[in-house]
Design an enzyme around this catalytic site. Sequence first.
Site, PDB file in Angstrom:
ATOM      1  N   GLY A   1       0.834  -1.205   0.000  1.00 12.87           N
ATOM      2  CA  GLY A   1       0.000   0.000   0.000  1.00 12.87           C
ATOM      3  C   GLY A   1       0.860   1.242   0.000  1.00 12.87           C
ATOM      4  O   GLY A   1       1.935   1.263   0.609  1.00 12.87           O
TER       5      GLY A   1
ATOM      6  N   ARG B   1     -39.305  -3.048   3.392  1.00  8.22           N
ATOM      7  CA  ARG B   1     -39.597  -3.713   2.129  1.00  8.22           C
ATOM      8  C   ARG B   1     -40.734  -4.703   2.338  1.00  8.22           C
ATOM      9  O   ARG B   1     -40.644  -5.573   3.222  1.00  8.22           O
ATOM     10  CB  ARG B   1     -38.352  -4.452   1.652  1.00  8.22           C
ATOM     11  CG  ARG B   1     -38.564  -5.446   0.524  1.00  8.22           C
ATOM     12  CD  ARG B   1     -38.696  -4.749  -0.789  1.00  8.22           C
ATOM     13  NE  ARG B   1     -38.747  -5.673  -1.921  1.00  8.22           N
ATOM     14  CZ  ARG B   1     -38.953  -5.269  -3.168  1.00  8.22           C
ATOM     15  NH1 ARG B   1     -39.133  -3.985  -3.433  1.00  8.22           N
ATOM     16  NH2 ARG B   1     -38.971  -6.134  -4.158  1.00  8.22           N
TER      17      ARG B   1
ATOM     18  N   GLY C   1     -32.086  -7.329  -5.487  1.00 14.15           N
ATOM     19  CA  GLY C   1     -31.531  -6.476  -6.537  1.00 14.15           C
ATOM     20  C   GLY C   1     -30.970  -5.178  -5.976  1.00 14.15           C
ATOM     21  O   GLY C   1     -29.941  -4.680  -6.433  1.00 14.15           O
TER      22      GLY C   1
ATOM     23  N   THR D   1      -7.389 -12.177   4.442  1.00 10.89           N
ATOM     24  CA  THR D   1      -6.074 -12.551   3.904  1.00 10.89           C
ATOM     25  C   THR D   1      -4.938 -11.754   4.542  1.00 10.89           C
ATOM     26  O   THR D   1      -3.951 -12.321   4.978  1.00 10.89           O
ATOM     27  CB  THR D   1      -6.044 -12.322   2.376  1.00 10.89           C
ATOM     28  OG1 THR D   1      -7.023 -13.160   1.775  1.00 10.89           O
ATOM     29  CG2 THR D   1      -4.679 -12.619   1.797  1.00 10.89           C
TER      30      THR D   1
ATOM     31  N   GLU E   1      -2.752  -9.109   7.071  1.00  9.76           N
ATOM     32  CA  GLU E   1      -2.445  -9.212   8.510  1.00  9.76           C
ATOM     33  C   GLU E   1      -2.468 -10.683   8.946  1.00  9.76           C
ATOM     34  O   GLU E   1      -2.743 -10.995  10.097  1.00  9.76           O
ATOM     35  CB  GLU E   1      -3.428  -8.389   9.352  1.00  9.76           C
ATOM     36  CG  GLU E   1      -3.262  -6.885   9.214  1.00  9.76           C
ATOM     37  CD  GLU E   1      -2.030  -6.339   9.936  1.00  9.76           C
ATOM     38  OE1 GLU E   1      -1.441  -7.069  10.742  1.00  9.76           O
ATOM     39  OE2 GLU E   1      -1.668  -5.192   9.658  1.00  9.76           O
TER      40      GLU E   1
END
Lengths: 765, 765
Positions: free
Chosen positions: A322, A455, A538, A559, A561
């Site tokens: 990074g 919903r 959706g 993944t 550390e």
Amino acid sequence: MQQSPNQPTPGGLVLLPILYMVWSETLIQDQENQAFITFLNQADWLSEEDKKFLREKLSPESPPQRQEMEFWWETITSAIEESKTYPNLTSLGIELLRKAAPEVAYTFPIEQAEKELSDLEKELGIVGKSAALSFKSSHSNISTRYETQVDFDVSALTEILDGQRKPLIDALKTFLATDNFDYIQPDNLETYRNQVLSWCRLLADKGYGAIGYPEEYGGKDDMEAYFTVMETLSYRDLSMVIKFGVQFGLWGMSILSLGTKKHHDKYLKAIGTLELPGCFAMTETNHGSNVKGIETTANYDHQSQTFTIHTPHQDARKEYIGNAAMHGKMATVFAKLLIDGKDYGVSTFVVPLRDEEGNTLPGVKITDCGRKMGLNGVDNGLIAFDQVVVPRENMLDRFSAVDEDGQFQSPIASDNKRFFTMLGTLVGGRIGIPRSALAASKSGLTIAIRYGDRRRQFGPEGGEEIPILNYRMHQRRLIPLLAKTYACHFAMEYVTNRFLQRQEEEMQEIEALAAGMKSYVTWQNTATLQECREACGGKGFLSENRIDALKNDTDVYTTFEGDNTVLMQLVAKSRLSAYKEQFENMNLFTIINYVASKTKTSITEKNPLIIRNTDEDHLLDSEFHLSAFEYRENSILDSGAKRLKRLMDEGMDPFDAVNVSQHHLVNMGQAYIERVILEKFIEKTDQTSDPKIKDVLKKLCDLYALYQLETHKGWYLEQGYMEGVKTKAIRKMVNQLCWEIRKDAVPLVNAFNIPDVCLAAPIAL
Amino acid sequence: MQQSPNQPTPGGLVLLPILYMVWSETLIQDQENQAFITFLNQADWLSEEDKKFLREKLSPESPPQRQEMEFWWETITSAIEESKTYPNLTSLGIELLRKAAPEVAYTFPIEQAEKELSDLEKELGIVGKSAALSFKSSHSNISTRYETQVDFDVSALTEILDGQRKPLIDALKTFLATDNFDYIQPDNLETYRNQVLSWCRLLADKGYGAIGYPEEYGGKDDMEAYFTVMETLSYRDLSMVIKFGVQFGLWGMSILSLGTKKHHDKYLKAIGTLELPGCFAMTETNHGSNVKGIETTANYDHQSQTFTIHTPHQDARKEYIGNAAMHGKMATVFAKLLIDGKDYGVSTFVVPLRDEEGNTLPGVKITDCGRKMGLNGVDNGLIAFDQVVVPRENMLDRFSAVDEDGQFQSPIASDNKRFFTMLGTLVGGRIGIPRSALAASKSGLTIAIRYGDRRRQFGPEGGEEIPILNYRMHQRRLIPLLAKTYACHFAMEYVTNRFLQRQEEEMQEIEALAAGMKSYVTWQNTATLQECREACGGKGFLSENRIDALKNDTDVYTTFEGDNTVLMQLVAKSRLSAYKEQFENMNLFTIINYVASKTKTSITEKNPLIIRNTDEDHLLDSEFHLSAFEYRENSILDSGAKRLKRLMDEGMDPFDAVNVSQHHLVNMGQAYIERVILEKFIEKTDQTSDPKIKDVLKKLCDLYALYQLETHKGWYLEQGYMEGVKTKAIRKMVNQLCWEIRKDAVPLVNAFNIPDVCLAAPIAL
């Protein structure tokens, strides 16, 4: 034109509800037709006229027309009495007859009709009472009426979650909610990465970057605050979190932990202000988990008192680094120290990468990692060094040094121990990452649960659609994850405190705790966000609702550390030994000294009265939960130790023996972590004074415990620790708790108190 | 300067390996020190000089220096004989003494030393034989040596997978491997979408688009070929697959299936050539799964003989509509037909969206859905209609029509039945999608397994690093998924054939099969790709390795063409009834006619000899597997039917009763599908003539069966169908099969025969 429907005969009226029902579902095929023919042949209480009408209307060759069906529907529904209960369709038919032809009804052989028709209904597989209900204009049901209730003080729960760090959290949330931090489209990598850098500068300007550093370098010497910042930032763009973590955590903390005062003085202040962006260059293409195997070399030259940093081949390049692709000016580089051709193991060096203008320096070659699944606002890159020379003082010399005479020096004699002590100082990352993951889970759950609450889809016949969170499956998908997230929150609070108050002799335990929690929480987070995505259908797939970014940005948490599977094995190795200081390097053949002291309790717990106990009080008893978790933890540990010892005693190569037991070891690590999590959740619940909050926390804690027991029921049944009757009762109790917590679910996610601007998902606002 | 190490005394030599081992792991703390002190006090066979030396070297306060440790290492390793086996560290120590001072060794009290030292080793938790090994320069172990072997003819297996469609598949793969189809960066949505459109044009030009249409419209009337194309295309960009499916499947097939000759003549040819790009506008924001509830209206005007298509409010817009945001010229629009204010239920209409220049027509408002988790090459959009008028002939009138007199006409009287017949014609999508998902799984597994075979990390002490696929955990993560993918491949072959040869009376069963397989395979695919991502570590996170795109593009497969959870409940409802023609509309209170005929067999199967049988022959017996799967299928079906009936008999509202049983219903659907999958896999294996391929397929089939039995072991134990001793034996057998198949894993993914250019991932090439 369709022909207009014929008026049913009296006997036809009695059968009309059945007629309507079978045709509305087009049931009439051979099997049903046969049932009807048999019935008609026997029913001597029907007139010839009735039978003629029914034969006509039941013929599979000439199904009723649409208009006729409508006419039947109206005939039935206009005769029905809303207040009455009809035990079957026949009783409804008789009601029709009574209304339409009271004089015929008076002499009609009702009893016989009811008996024979109830047989017919049974033959057709109709559940009469329920079928009769469907003709009523509306009927009351629990699934429709159930809804969110606020039974407790949401802000008081937020205070419990935030604890003493509430002022810091609130201030940072307020800052993050300003338009400075508005999300941007990830389309253009360069724009996105520069934006993320700008965000990090804003944070550095406010002092958040240096917060964990000593005061003389602009910080507040407050590591807890640093973790809190990592977590709170995670309610906003996650690339920003990782860039922040790379700069102030990995790069800055490596200087702080691996370097000495001269390095601190030289770099730390500039790192904390982001004046000096840098990298943490440990991982190589060929060596990720196995850091010890890295191949980059740092060759000491006595004459010039310099190190030459070199990448021997393509696959020894530093990868995924990074800050490397665009912004990094320097890096902490992990390399094998060579003096006079002799390898002294992995050491660390500060290596400049770019000049003031951002051009890479001679000998440094950086390649962009390009687009990734997520975290595209972080400029990950590959770094290759071609004989790059750095002065002697650039070696971070806290644990290994080369003195003025060119002699290797270290306060730790064992190469192994030195290596793992060095890595051990970086354990903070294994606290920061799961805390960031937890925040992502909280965001995902807030979005999915609020959406599920509003919903609406499907509903009872003729009734309105119901919130999807009222569906039992939807509850099962989300509510246990909510319970787990609460559980992990309190456990991370515990692990953070242990880390902050650590004593030298506790380090092995704390490292194992952090490694285990990092794995557990990040796996949990991946699963949670995946479920949230699917639970939002959706809408969950649209980037505007952010589950996309939450999931993809945090996917690599399992993944980096430390790969979760590798870490869980390390946790297991640590559990197999009570006394090792550093556990990552343990050879298993020297640590099988576990004594199965705790599993002795199992004998009393396997009391037949307990293994079959399905009393509600027992099922909701935290002592039962904890002892079941402990039993699992200790049994797996015990059997794992014995198994490894047996395999090696039998002459199996130790490496093979560990490999054969790998699955066992991962379970060992998980069982340990789950026990810790439950224990801390129970403690937290016990300590809560507000009775309503205590009540809802107890339910979440129970659900966490019982859901895990259900998940592992195969194991408990195999062990004879529970019988089927009990595991079935546990499943029912899980369903029941999901149902009960559903009404608290929205307040529970609201207690996470994530600013709407940060949440941003239109479906959740 | 460090002081140079002292020469060990004779007794010191005997203890040297133990000394080295404990210090290399820095074991010596209080507990160990105590053990040493006790030992030294007792050991009268050691001289005072020995004891002095040992006390000095064992002191926790002055650990040995690095140079001393090196000296010990060299002393030990130079004396060791590679060919000899040392049962413990003491025997190694005696060897040292013999080599260094044979005269002392001659009089040394070897027996006593051995006895007391072996106690000390035990006290310290050292497994001597294994510990002794670590001093040898190399030692043989199985984990290192194990590797890929090609035991069968890979291309012959490809032929079995491809079947009769091999020529089509090969031709399309060759075409897809040309640079026409090179992947592009997804950065710019417009560029990406236009590229995807161009790809679809290339495919249309080759006749792949129209392949399922009748010959008079440019097709080959070959639906099987259409499915094969969908699957094969899925080895390339998945946005292309979905765009292809929207255009030629959803849009074209809706004209073909719901329209009549006049529509076919007018549109079909132009659709097949992609001259007329179109949309399938069914889903609305507020109504996804519950299509019946859509609110768009089509109001008939008698005077002008036209329909007015209208969107009543924002949330009734058509949403997620592929081809809408940029390219679609027309759409099949689902709307409620109103004649004189009366609602005749959902019908379909062809509605123009854009003019030749691509401008949206008056009354049509299209909004871009924007960036999504995946499939960003598909231009999904929202469509709102503001009183858009279309002529009468635009109604797709196969199942419902308005005649010249303005009367509603339909060959199907029941509104319910008409609706579900209409939807039933679209079941092909539920075959195309899981086949596409399977291809994505195959790509993911090819990448992850090839990488696992070559990626090396860690290894035995002093030995080289081993391929990560040699680790048992890594095998457990990937190999069962490989077995499942093979299993699902053959099951999809079966479902496709059933669909192609369907008879009217089989439709309910085939719809259930397709719905169930769609759910099972797409869930499986999501899980597979997630595991592949994690199994490839950081490499899996880089977009260049394509697991990113595979996962994110197919993530919505679990949602579209029917939400998986909803579909699994439909499957269950279908299973609860033996005879319903259309199952999506079933009210459960008319279908509880399941008779538990098959579960009678359970009594014999619960024979104590069988429930505890752990013989390898039995565990690998396909008959045992299938009967266990059938037992589960039938038991869950039986108990589910009884439970629903009981709840309704007790007076629970039917909607509530179904809701309470939802979890049960989903399990019912899954158990059915798993039985079908296993049955077909066993059949396929039995039919295979090549003995080596048969052998490897049998192993995969066994693994599929046993892995599922292991997954459901909690259920089997609860039922008393197996005892713990058997489920444990199954777990071991799963591990064993994973180990055995590991060597075949690369050939097995190679048999998928995915062109490297399509696979594209650098880590897999």
